[in-house]
Motif scaffolding. Sequence first.
Motif, PDB file in Angstrom:
ATOM      1  N   LEU A   1       0.822  -1.205   0.000  1.00 35.23           N
ATOM      2  CA  LEU A   1       0.000   0.000   0.000  1.00 35.23           C
ATOM      3  C   LEU A   1       0.858   1.258   0.000  1.00 35.23           C
ATOM      4  CD1 LEU A   1      -2.677  -0.934   2.692  1.00 35.23           C
ATOM      5  CD2 LEU A   1      -3.028  -0.847   0.218  1.00 35.23           C
ATOM      6  N   GLN A   2       0.423   2.237  -0.759  1.00 35.76           N
ATOM      7  CA  GLN A   2       1.069   3.555  -0.740  1.00 35.76           C
ATOM      8  C   GLN A   2       0.519   4.342   0.447  1.00 35.76           C
ATOM      9  OE1 GLN A   2       3.300   5.042  -3.726  1.00 35.76           O
ATOM     10  NE2 GLN A   2       3.740   2.975  -3.003  1.00 35.76           N
ATOM     11  N   LEU A   3       0.805   3.856   1.635  1.00 34.50           N
ATOM     12  CA  LEU A   3       0.153   4.350   2.846  1.00 34.50           C
ATOM     13  C   LEU A   3       0.558   5.781   3.180  1.00 34.50           C
ATOM     14  CD1 LEU A   3      -1.674   2.926   5.169  1.00 34.50           C
ATOM     15  CD2 LEU A   3       0.405   3.204   6.526  1.00 34.50           C
ATOM     16  N   VAL A   4       1.851   6.060   3.177  1.00 39.06           N
ATOM     17  CA  VAL A   4       2.344   7.391   3.514  1.00 39.06           C
ATOM     18  C   VAL A   4       2.077   8.361   2.367  1.00 39.06           C
ATOM     19  CG1 VAL A   4       4.381   8.738   4.132  1.00 39.06           C
ATOM     20  CG2 VAL A   4       4.071   6.438   5.076  1.00 39.06           C
ATOM     21  N   GLU A   5       2.313   7.909   1.145  1.00 35.66           N
ATOM     22  CA  GLU A   5       2.109   8.759  -0.023  1.00 35.66           C
ATOM     23  C   GLU A   5       0.651   9.206  -0.157  1.00 35.66           C
ATOM     24  OE1 GLU A   5       5.519   5.918  -0.776  1.00 35.66           O
ATOM     25  OE2 GLU A   5       3.508   5.840   0.116  1.00 35.66           O
ATOM     26  N   SER A   6      -0.269   8.442   0.430  1.00 31.22           N
ATOM     27  CA  SER A   6      -1.698   8.741   0.315  1.00 31.22           C
ATOM     28  C   SER A   6      -2.252   9.459   1.542  1.00 31.22           C
ATOM     29  CB  SER A   6      -2.478   7.434   0.094  1.00 31.22           C
ATOM     30  OG  SER A   6      -2.049   6.773  -1.067  1.00 31.22           O
ATOM     31  N   GLN A   7      -1.407  10.102   2.305  1.00 36.50           N
ATOM     32  CA  GLN A   7      -1.841  10.626   3.600  1.00 36.50           C
ATOM     33  C   GLN A   7      -2.957  11.657   3.507  1.00 36.50           C
ATOM     34  OE1 GLN A   7       1.127  13.421   5.564  1.00 36.50           O
ATOM     35  NE2 GLN A   7       2.464  12.290   4.167  1.00 36.50           N
ATOM     36  N   GLU A   8      -3.017  12.424   2.429  1.00 34.61           N
ATOM     37  CA  GLU A   8      -4.100  13.399   2.307  1.00 34.61           C
ATOM     38  C   GLU A   8      -5.455  12.717   2.141  1.00 34.61           C
ATOM     39  OE1 GLU A   8      -4.005  16.687   2.816  1.00 34.61           O
ATOM     40  OE2 GLU A   8      -1.944  16.270   3.418  1.00 34.61           O
ATOM     41  N   ALA A   9      -5.445  11.473   1.668  1.00 28.26           N
ATOM     42  CA  ALA A   9      -6.706  10.746   1.477  1.00 28.26           C
ATOM     43  C   ALA A   9      -7.433  10.508   2.792  1.00 28.26           C
ATOM     44  CB  ALA A   9      -6.435   9.407   0.794  1.00 28.26           C
ATOM     45  N   TYR A  10      -6.713  10.483   3.912  1.00 29.43           N
ATOM     46  CA  TYR A  10      -7.360  10.211   5.187  1.00 29.43           C
ATOM     47  C   TYR A  10      -8.066  11.438   5.743  1.00 29.43           C
ATOM     48  CZ  TYR A  10      -3.639   6.831   4.460  1.00 29.43           C
ATOM     49  OH  TYR A  10      -2.777   5.929   3.891  1.00 29.43           O
ATOM     50  N   VAL A  11      -7.573  12.612   5.388  1.00 32.31           N
ATOM     51  CA  VAL A  11      -8.162  13.846   5.924  1.00 32.31           C
ATOM     52  C   VAL A  11      -9.021  14.581   4.900  1.00 32.31           C
ATOM     53  CG1 VAL A  11      -6.415  14.188   7.696  1.00 32.31           C
ATOM     54  CG2 VAL A  11      -6.033  15.123   5.414  1.00 32.31           C
ATOM     55  N   ALA A  12      -8.693  14.464   3.610  1.00 30.76           N
ATOM     56  CA  ALA A  12      -9.433  15.204   2.584  1.00 30.76           C
ATOM     57  C   ALA A  12      -9.394  14.451   1.263  1.00 30.76           C
ATOM     58  CB  ALA A  12      -8.844  16.605   2.404  1.00 30.76           C
ATOM     59  N   PRO A  13     -10.102  13.325   1.173  1.00 30.28           N
ATOM     60  CA  PRO A  13     -10.106  12.570  -0.084  1.00 30.28           C
ATOM     61  C   PRO A  13     -10.696  13.392  -1.220  1.00 30.28           C
ATOM     62  CG  PRO A  13     -11.795  11.743   1.421  1.00 30.28           C
ATOM     63  CD  PRO A  13     -10.945  12.695   2.205  1.00 30.28           C
ATOM     64  N   VAL A  14     -10.189  13.171  -2.431  1.00 33.51           N
ATOM     65  CA  VAL A  14     -10.597  14.012  -3.560  1.00 33.51           C
ATOM     66  C   VAL A  14     -11.972  13.637  -4.089  1.00 33.51           C
ATOM     67  CG1 VAL A  14      -8.229  14.506  -4.249  1.00 33.51           C
ATOM     68  CG2 VAL A  14      -9.384  12.508  -5.213  1.00 33.51           C
ATOM     69  N   ARG A  15     -12.400  12.394  -3.868  1.00 31.36           N
ATOM     70  CA  ARG A  15     -13.711  11.959  -4.337  1.00 31.36           C
ATOM     71  C   ARG A  15     -14.624  11.646  -3.164  1.00 31.36           C
ATOM     72  NH1 ARG A  15     -13.706   7.512  -9.072  1.00 31.36           N
ATOM     73  NH2 ARG A  15     -15.934   7.937  -8.783  1.00 31.36           N
ATOM     74  N   THR A  16     -15.909  11.766  -3.396  1.00 29.49           N
ATOM     75  CA  THR A  16     -16.898  11.313  -2.432  1.00 29.49           C
ATOM     76  C   THR A  16     -17.834  10.338  -3.130  1.00 29.49           C
ATOM     77  OG1 THR A  16     -18.395  13.158  -2.930  1.00 29.49           O
ATOM     78  CG2 THR A  16     -16.828  13.461  -1.110  1.00 29.49           C
ATOM     79  N   PHE A  17     -18.469   9.482  -2.333  1.00 29.98           N
ATOM     80  CA  PHE A  17     -19.373   8.472  -2.870  1.00 29.98           C
ATOM     81  C   PHE A  17     -20.688   8.517  -2.104  1.00 29.98           C
ATOM     82  CE2 PHE A  17     -15.043   7.020  -3.592  1.00 29.98           C
ATOM     83  CZ  PHE A  17     -15.068   6.716  -4.952  1.00 29.98           C
ATOM     84  N   GLU A  18     -21.771   8.280  -2.819  1.00 32.00           N
ATOM     85  CA  GLU A  18     -23.100   8.360  -2.215  1.00 32.00           C
ATOM     86  C   GLU A  18     -23.293   7.260  -1.172  1.00 32.00           C
ATOM     87  OE1 GLU A  18     -27.844   8.093  -3.458  1.00 32.00           O
ATOM     88  OE2 GLU A  18     -26.283   7.553  -4.907  1.00 32.00           O
ATOM     89  N   VAL A  19     -23.759   7.648  -0.026  1.00 30.52           N
ATOM     90  CA  VAL A  19     -24.131   6.699   1.023  1.00 30.52           C
ATOM     91  C   VAL A  19     -25.649   6.595   1.024  1.00 30.52           C
ATOM     92  CG1 VAL A  19     -24.090   6.202   3.491  1.00 30.52           C
ATOM     93  CG2 VAL A  19     -22.085   7.254   2.394  1.00 30.52           C
ATOM     94  N   ARG A  20     -26.134   5.388   0.790  1.00 30.29           N
ATOM     95  CA  ARG A  20     -27.574   5.193   0.604  1.00 30.29           C
ATOM     96  C   ARG A  20     -28.146   4.375   1.754  1.00 30.29           C
ATOM     97  NH1 ARG A  20     -30.441   1.148  -2.296  1.00 30.29           N
ATOM     98  NH2 ARG A  20     -28.435   0.253  -2.978  1.00 30.29           N
ATOM     99  N   GLN A  21     -29.211   4.860   2.344  1.00 28.47           N
ATOM    100  CA  GLN A  21     -29.860   4.124   3.427  1.00 28.47           C
ATOM    101  C   GLN A  21     -30.683   2.988   2.843  1.00 28.47           C
ATOM    102  OE1 GLN A  21     -31.970   6.454   6.311  1.00 28.47           O
ATOM    103  NE2 GLN A  21     -32.069   4.756   7.765  1.00 28.47           N
ATOM    104  N   VAL A  22     -30.474   1.784   3.372  1.00 24.59           N
ATOM    105  CA  VAL A  22     -31.177   0.616   2.861  1.00 24.59           C
ATOM    106  C   VAL A  22     -32.140   0.034   3.896  1.00 24.59           C
ATOM    107  CG1 VAL A  22     -29.443   0.019   1.144  1.00 24.59           C
ATOM    108  CG2 VAL A  22     -29.211  -0.869   3.488  1.00 24.59           C
TER     109      VAL A  22
END
Length: 283
Positions: free
Chosen positions: A261-282
Motif C-alpha cells: 500500500l502507498q500508505l504514507v504517499e496517500s496521507q491526504e486521502a485520510y483527511v481530505a479525499p478528492v472523491r466522495t461516494f453516495e451513502v444510501r440508506q437501505v
Amino acid sequence: MRILSIQSCVSFGHVGNSAAVFPLQRLGHEVMPVHTVVFSNHTGYGDWGGQLISGDVVRDIVRGIDERGGLADVELVLSGYQGGNDIGDAILDAVALVKQRNPRALYACDPVLGSATSGCFVAPEVQSLIRDRVVPQADLITPNQFELGFITGTDPHTLEETLASADQVRAVGPATVLVTSVFRPDRPADTIEMLAVCDEGAWIVQTPQLPFKRNGSGDVASALFSSHFRASGDAPSALGRTAASVYELLANTYAAETLELQLVESQEAYVAPVRTFEVRQVR
C-alpha cells in the motif's frame, strides 16, 4: 482521541498496526500500538523473519501503560489478526481493563478469519475464540462478507441476506457492524460495496472495484471507520469517509504498481479525499 491498537506489526510494508497507526495519527489521534507479532513482512510473501509476541508480554505492556495512567482516557480499543488463544485472551483482558478505567470506551474488533477466495486461514482454536468469545465482547466489528457468514453460520450473498446475517451477529453482542466488502450479485459490474448496520439503520456505499488486492487495506478500513464512528456516533458519515479514503489509497497503490500500500504517499486521502461516494440508506 486516545486509541489502544493491539495488532500485528511488520517492518516492510503495511498490515496490522503498520497499516492502521499512521492514518489514525494523520487524523490527529493519539495511538498507543501494542504489537502481537513483530515480523519483517506479512506472511503472504511465503517467508518472513521475526517472532510472535506472547499474551503475557501483551498483558505486561498494557499493565505498564496503565501504571502511567495511559488507559484512563482511552476511547477506542482496536484489535485485528489474532494468532492464538493467548493473544485473544490478552486482548479481552486489555479491553476489560480499559473499560474499568473509562466505561465509555468502545472496543472495535476486526475478526480476521479469511476471505471468499482463500477460505479460512486461521487455526480452528482461533476460529472458535473469535466467534464464541471475542465477537460477543465487541461493541463494533468489521468483518468482510465471508467472515460475517463464518461467524453467523450463514452464507450471505444478497443485500437482504447480508443484512440478516448482520442482525444475527448484532443480537449476540456488537451493536455496530461494518461489512468491509459486499459482493451482492445484482450490483453493477466492476463495483464493490461496504455496508454499515447499527441500531439507527443500515447504509451502503458503492465504489469502483480495482482489479487487484493488497494486504492491509482492510486494516485501514477498520481503523478509519472505528475512529470516525467513535468520534461522531454517525454511521453513514463514518461509512462515506472511510470508503472515500480507502478507495483513494487503493487507487494510488494501483497506479504506482507496487506490492505494498502507498500508505504514507496517500496521507491526504485520510483527511481530505478528492472523491466522495453516495451513502444510501437501505433500512
